[in-house]
Design a protein around this motif. Structure first.
Motif, PDB file in Angstrom:
ATOM      1  N   UNK A   1     -12.617 -29.270  14.011  1.00 35.02           N
ATOM      2  CA  UNK A   1     -10.470 -28.596  13.802  1.00 35.02           C
ATOM      3  C   UNK A   1     -10.587 -30.412  13.555  1.00 35.02           C
ATOM      4  N   UNK A   2      -9.391 -30.168  12.366  1.00 34.36           N
ATOM      5  CA  UNK A   2      -9.125 -31.729  11.826  1.00 34.36           C
ATOM      6  C   UNK A   2      -8.290 -32.702  12.233  1.00 34.36           C
TER       7      UNK A   2
ATOM      8  N   UNK B   1     -14.174 -23.981   4.206  1.00 33.19           N
ATOM      9  CA  UNK B   1     -13.333 -23.760   3.446  1.00 33.19           C
ATOM     10  C   UNK B   1     -12.086 -24.236   4.732  1.00 33.19           C
ATOM     11  N   UNK B   2     -11.004 -24.554   4.287  1.00 32.58           N
ATOM     12  CA  UNK B   2     -10.001 -24.345   4.915  1.00 32.58           C
ATOM     13  C   UNK B   2      -9.134 -23.567   5.492  1.00 32.58           C
ATOM     14  N   UNK B   3      -9.187 -23.756   6.765  1.00 30.63           N
ATOM     15  CA  UNK B   3      -8.671 -22.361   7.823  1.00 30.63           C
ATOM     16  C   UNK B   3      -7.093 -23.129   8.327  1.00 30.63           C
ATOM     17  N   UNK B   4      -6.210 -21.984   8.312  1.00 32.20           N
ATOM     18  CA  UNK B   4      -4.511 -22.452   9.058  1.00 32.20           C
ATOM     19  C   UNK B   4      -4.889 -20.843   9.719  1.00 32.20           C
TER      20      UNK B   4
ATOM     21  N   UNK C   1      -3.173 -27.054  12.720  1.00 34.17           N
ATOM     22  CA  UNK C   1      -2.878 -27.695  14.415  1.00 34.17           C
ATOM     23  C   UNK C   1      -2.308 -28.603  13.525  1.00 34.17           C
ATOM     24  N   UNK C   2      -1.988 -28.909  12.490  1.00 39.63           N
ATOM     25  CA  UNK C   2      -1.882 -30.511  11.797  1.00 39.63           C
ATOM     26  C   UNK C   2      -0.076 -30.743  12.705  1.00 39.63           C
TER      27      UNK C   2
ATOM     28  N   UNK D   1       6.082 -28.065   5.246  1.00 44.78           N
ATOM     29  CA  UNK D   1       5.087 -27.764   5.839  1.00 44.78           C
ATOM     30  C   UNK D   1       4.139 -26.620   5.323  1.00 44.78           C
ATOM     31  N   UNK D   2       2.521 -27.212   5.355  1.00 46.06           N
ATOM     32  CA  UNK D   2       1.884 -26.161   4.335  1.00 46.06           C
ATOM     33  C   UNK D   2       1.019 -25.108   5.309  1.00 46.06           C
TER      34      UNK D   2
END
Lengths: 156, 266
Positions: free
Chosen positions: B8-9, B26-29, B53-54, B70-71
């Motif tokens: 978790x970034x 891979x990124x995940x959102x 969560x950013x 925001x993305x």
């Protein structure tokens, strides 16, 4: 193996899971809470809908580790003691189910819908908002009636 | 789903670092496309870096007559935003028609744009409104961003941070949804701005979203559905599958475009 901790139906729970454990599997296998169902496992049918941080989500399309620290509500968390939640009561009163497999997801979606859109829901709104919940028995008529009645009863 | 490591970034920079270290990360959102894809074993990343969560990637702000999103903002947040509804109502309506309510609670605009599914809705809005896709490295015009089927101009490890949509004088999106999947069989986004008219089509192109120049020039002179009733779209390069043949899709582009123009004219 990561340890994941979250609040499920108001109780703090934790368990060791592999990163690829889905929320629904954490609920069913790790916690033994089998009220949340797995229908399609492909994010289409909605039998697995729970609330994550108060919002309806498909627990087959959420990792348990993504719910670290989150508040999760499942179908088991709706009734208080022996009293059914008004949405559950409405499904019973309106015969909003046949085999019952999709019902946990339908009820969780219905409660979420009332939370978002209010207590007076017309038929069109309910049918549109049930896009993500599939029932193969009822033809939906009584589910729609049940959600309208349940949403209205939630106002009381 | 194969096994992977999950991170978790804590920031975009942290995510970029974790992604750089990963074997095949891979990124995940929201994960509403990625997780089903991984279950089908069409993707098997070694690491998932969670940017969902950013806080720095969330939120909507008004810029000029448009909006910056925001993305990691979810479809439900865009659909329910009064800022989006008052500045670009067509965009709010589009977001409210993605997937189903539960998917909209989790799925994000950044994920949708980065994935560039040929039947996704957001790419049509980006292209028609002339959006800018902002990353942790640069800003990319939508015209240069969507480069093919599930392909974008994003480089390895590049992270979308937001999408900026300029406002439009008139805009509308019309989708002919696949009755089962609800993905666009054909979706047309029409936008009129001071710079002219742009018409973007999703769901139909073999290479993903594209613009229809003939319609744009016809609508530039007369922004009415009648102005494009005689414009036919070639079926060359259009998708053909069990749901619809390419000629049917070509026909639907005309129908959806005319409906979109009528809707935009209110």
């Amino acid at each position: 193996m990561p340890t994941v901790s979250m609040t499920v139906n108001g109780k703090s729970v934790s368990g060791d899971v592999s990163a690829n454990t889905l929320l629904v599997d954490f609920l069913r296998e790790t916690l033994g809470m089998t009220g949340t169902h797995v229908g399609c496992d492909t994010s289409q049918c909605g039998a697995c809908v729970v609330h994550v941080e108060g919002k309806a989500a498909k627990s087959c399309t959420r990792l348990a580790v993504q719910c670290e620290g989150a508040a999760v509500t499942t179908i088991e968390g709706l009734a208080s003691g022996g009293d059914l939640h008004p949405m559950q009561e409405a499904f019973r009163d309106n015969h909003g189910l046949q085999c019952g497999f999709c019902t946990p997801g339908m009820i969780m979606a219905g409660v979420d819908l009332a939370n978002r859109r209010g207590n007076k829901l017309d038929e069109d709104t309910i049918r549109n908002e049930l896009d993500g919940n599939i029932c193969r028995c009822t033809g939906y008529h009584n589910i729609v009636k049940a959600i309208a009645a349940g949403a209205a009863a939630m106002d009381k | 789903m194969y096994e992977f490591d999950y991170h978790r970034a804590s920031s975009v920079a942290d995510a970029a670092g974790a992604l750089g270290k990963a074997d095949d990360g891979s990124l995940i959102a929201g994960g509403q496309t990625l997780l089903p894809t991984m279950k089908m074993r069409l993707a098997s990343p070694s690491d998932l870096v969670d940017i969902g969560f950013l806080e720095e990637l969330k939120g909507i702000s008004v810029e000029g007559g448009g909006v910056k999103i925001g993305a990691a903002t979810t479809h439900a947040e865009v659909a329910g935003s009064s800022d989006v509804a008052s500045n670009i109502p067509a965009l709010a309506a589009l977001a409210g028609g993605i997937g189903d309510p539960h998917v909209r609670h989790m799925g994000t605009i950044g994920g949708s744009v980065a994935n560039n599914d040929p039947a996704a809705d957001y790419p049509a809005a980006c292209l028609a409104l002339g959006a800018t896709i902002n990353t942790d490295k640069r800003s990319i015009a939508a015209d240069d961003f969507f480069t093919g089927l599930f392909e974008t101009a994003l480089q390895e490890g590049e992270i979308i941070t937001s999408v900026t949509f300029p406002g439009a004088d008139k805009a509308a999106y019309m989708k002919f949804a696949n009755p089962a999947s609800r993905y666009a069989m054909v979706g047309v986004f029409v936008a009129q701005t001071g710079d002219g008219v742009r018409v973007a089509v999703t769901g139909a192109g073999e290479d993903g979203v594209f613009r229809v120049a003939d319609m744009e020039s016809a609508l530039g002179g007369d922004f009415s559905s009648g102005a494009i009733s005689g414009v036919s779209v070639s079926s060359d390069g259009l998708a053909s599958d069990i749901h619809a043949g390419s000629e049917y899709r070509a026909h639907l582009i005309g129908v959806m475009a005319r409906r979109a123009v009528d809707a935009a004219n209110g």
